[in-house]
Design a protein around this motif. Structure first.
Motif, mmCIF file in Angstrom:
data_model
loop_
_atom_site.group_PDB
_atom_site.id
_atom_site.type_symbol
_atom_site.label_atom_id
_atom_site.label_comp_id
_atom_site.label_asym_id
_atom_site.label_seq_id
_atom_site.Cartn_x
_atom_site.Cartn_y
_atom_site.Cartn_z
ATOM 1 N N PHE A 228 15.114 -30.409 -16.690
ATOM 2 C CA PHE A 228 14.024 -29.656 -17.322
ATOM 3 C C PHE A 228 13.150 -30.599 -18.144
ATOM 4 O O PHE A 228 11.920 -30.544 -18.080
ATOM 5 C CB PHE A 228 14.560 -28.544 -18.223
ATOM 6 N N PHE A 229 13.776 -31.466 -18.927
ATOM 7 C CA PHE A 229 13.035 -32.416 -19.768
ATOM 8 C C PHE A 229 12.151 -33.304 -18.895
ATOM 9 O O PHE A 229 10.966 -33.503 -19.192
ATOM 10 C CB PHE A 229 14.027 -33.257 -20.583
ATOM 11 N N LYS A 230 12.702 -33.819 -17.810
ATOM 12 C CA LYS A 230 11.963 -34.696 -16.904
ATOM 13 C C LYS A 230 10.767 -33.964 -16.296
ATOM 14 O O LYS A 230 9.665 -34.502 -16.233
ATOM 15 C CB LYS A 230 12.886 -35.205 -15.812
ATOM 16 N N ARG A 231 10.985 -32.736 -15.829
ATOM 17 C CA ARG A 231 9.887 -31.954 -15.247
ATOM 18 C C ARG A 231 8.773 -31.723 -16.262
ATOM 19 O O ARG A 231 7.592 -31.799 -15.928
ATOM 20 C CB ARG A 231 10.395 -30.612 -14.741
ATOM 21 N N CYS B 212 8.415 -25.446 -14.937
ATOM 22 C CA CYS B 212 9.392 -26.519 -15.137
ATOM 23 C C CYS B 212 10.814 -26.028 -15.383
ATOM 24 O O CYS B 212 11.766 -26.770 -15.165
ATOM 25 C CB CYS B 212 8.950 -27.417 -16.290
ATOM 26 N N ILE B 213 10.963 -24.789 -15.841
ATOM 27 C CA ILE B 213 12.317 -24.291 -16.110
ATOM 28 C C ILE B 213 12.698 -23.165 -15.152
ATOM 29 O O ILE B 213 13.430 -22.253 -15.497
ATOM 30 C CB ILE B 213 12.505 -23.868 -17.586
ATOM 31 N N ASN B 214 12.188 -23.272 -13.935
ATOM 32 C CA ASN B 214 12.559 -22.343 -12.862
ATOM 33 C C ASN B 214 12.269 -20.887 -13.181
ATOM 34 O O ASN B 214 13.067 -20.007 -12.897
ATOM 35 C CB ASN B 214 14.034 -22.516 -12.491
ATOM 36 N N ASN B 215 11.132 -20.634 -13.825
ATOM 37 C CA ASN B 215 10.677 -19.277 -14.142
ATOM 38 C C ASN B 215 11.636 -18.479 -15.015
ATOM 39 O O ASN B 215 11.643 -17.256 -14.975
ATOM 40 C CB ASN B 215 10.334 -18.502 -12.865
ATOM 41 N N GLN B 216 12.446 -19.158 -15.803
ATOM 42 C CA GLN B 216 13.298 -18.451 -16.765
ATOM 43 C C GLN B 216 12.420 -17.705 -17.760
ATOM 44 O O GLN B 216 11.342 -18.169 -18.117
ATOM 45 C CB GLN B 216 14.120 -19.453 -17.587
ATOM 46 N N LYS C 248 6.908 -24.572 -29.139
ATOM 47 C CA LYS C 248 8.349 -24.727 -29.011
ATOM 48 C C LYS C 248 8.916 -23.532 -28.266
ATOM 49 O O LYS C 248 8.343 -22.439 -28.267
ATOM 50 C CB LYS C 248 9.008 -24.907 -30.380
ATOM 51 N N PHE C 249 10.047 -23.780 -27.593
ATOM 52 C CA PHE C 249 10.722 -22.725 -26.856
ATOM 53 C C PHE C 249 12.165 -23.133 -26.631
ATOM 54 O O PHE C 249 12.531 -24.296 -26.797
ATOM 55 C CB PHE C 249 10.029 -22.452 -25.514
ATOM 56 N N GLU C 250 12.985 -22.163 -26.247
ATOM 57 C CA GLU C 250 14.372 -22.412 -25.899
ATOM 58 C C GLU C 250 14.585 -21.974 -24.454
ATOM 59 O O GLU C 250 14.036 -20.965 -24.020
ATOM 60 C CB GLU C 250 15.335 -21.638 -26.793
ATOM 61 N N ARG D 112 1.940 -23.018 -21.466
ATOM 62 C CA ARG D 112 2.863 -21.890 -21.235
ATOM 63 C C ARG D 112 3.215 -21.766 -19.746
ATOM 64 O O ARG D 112 4.363 -21.559 -19.382
ATOM 65 C CB ARG D 112 2.240 -20.580 -21.719
ATOM 66 N N GLN D 113 2.203 -21.887 -18.893
ATOM 67 C CA GLN D 113 2.433 -21.807 -17.456
ATOM 68 C C GLN D 113 3.290 -22.981 -16.990
ATOM 69 O O GLN D 113 4.187 -22.812 -16.163
ATOM 70 C CB GLN D 113 1.099 -21.784 -16.698
#
Length: 82
Positions: free
Chosen positions: A68-71, A33-37, A54-56, A27-28
Motif C-alpha cells: 500500500f505504501f509503495k502504491r 492504492c488500497i484496493n477500494n477499501q 490522513k487515513f487508516e 482521495r481517489q
C-alpha cells in the motif's frame, strides 16, 4: 529492546499520511492504492498549494502494508507518503 518487543501484530489498522496538491484526486488515489477499501480520509493541513490528509487502512501483513505504501508513493496525485 528485544525483537519480540518490536514485533507488530497483524491484522490491524495502519495510519498513513499523504501530501499532494488536489484533495479530491488524493482521495481517489487512496481508494485505488488500497484496493477500494472503505476508509475515512481526513483533511489535516494546507500550506500554500499542498494539502495533507490522513487515513487508516486495514492491513493483514507487513507485506500488504508495504505494498500500500509503495502504491501511494508511486501514484501521480500523491507527492509524499508518511
Amino acid at each position: 529492546m528485544s525483537e519480540k518487543e518490536n514485533k507488530i501484530e497483524y491484522p490491524r489498522m495502519w495510519g498513513f499520511r499523504i501530501i499532494g496538491e488536489d484533495k479530491e484526486k488524493m482521495r481517489q488515489a487512496v481508494k485505488e492504492c488500497i484496493n477500494n477499501q472503505e476508509c475515512n480520509v481526513e483533511d489535516n493541513k494546507s500550506h500554500g498549494k499542498y494539502h495533507s490528509q490522513k487515513f487508516e487502512a486495514y492491513v493483514t501483513s507487513e507485506e500488504e502494508r508495504n505494498e500500500f505504501f509503495k502504491r501511494l508513493q508511486e501514484h501521480k496525485d500523491i507527492k509524499f507518503v508518511l
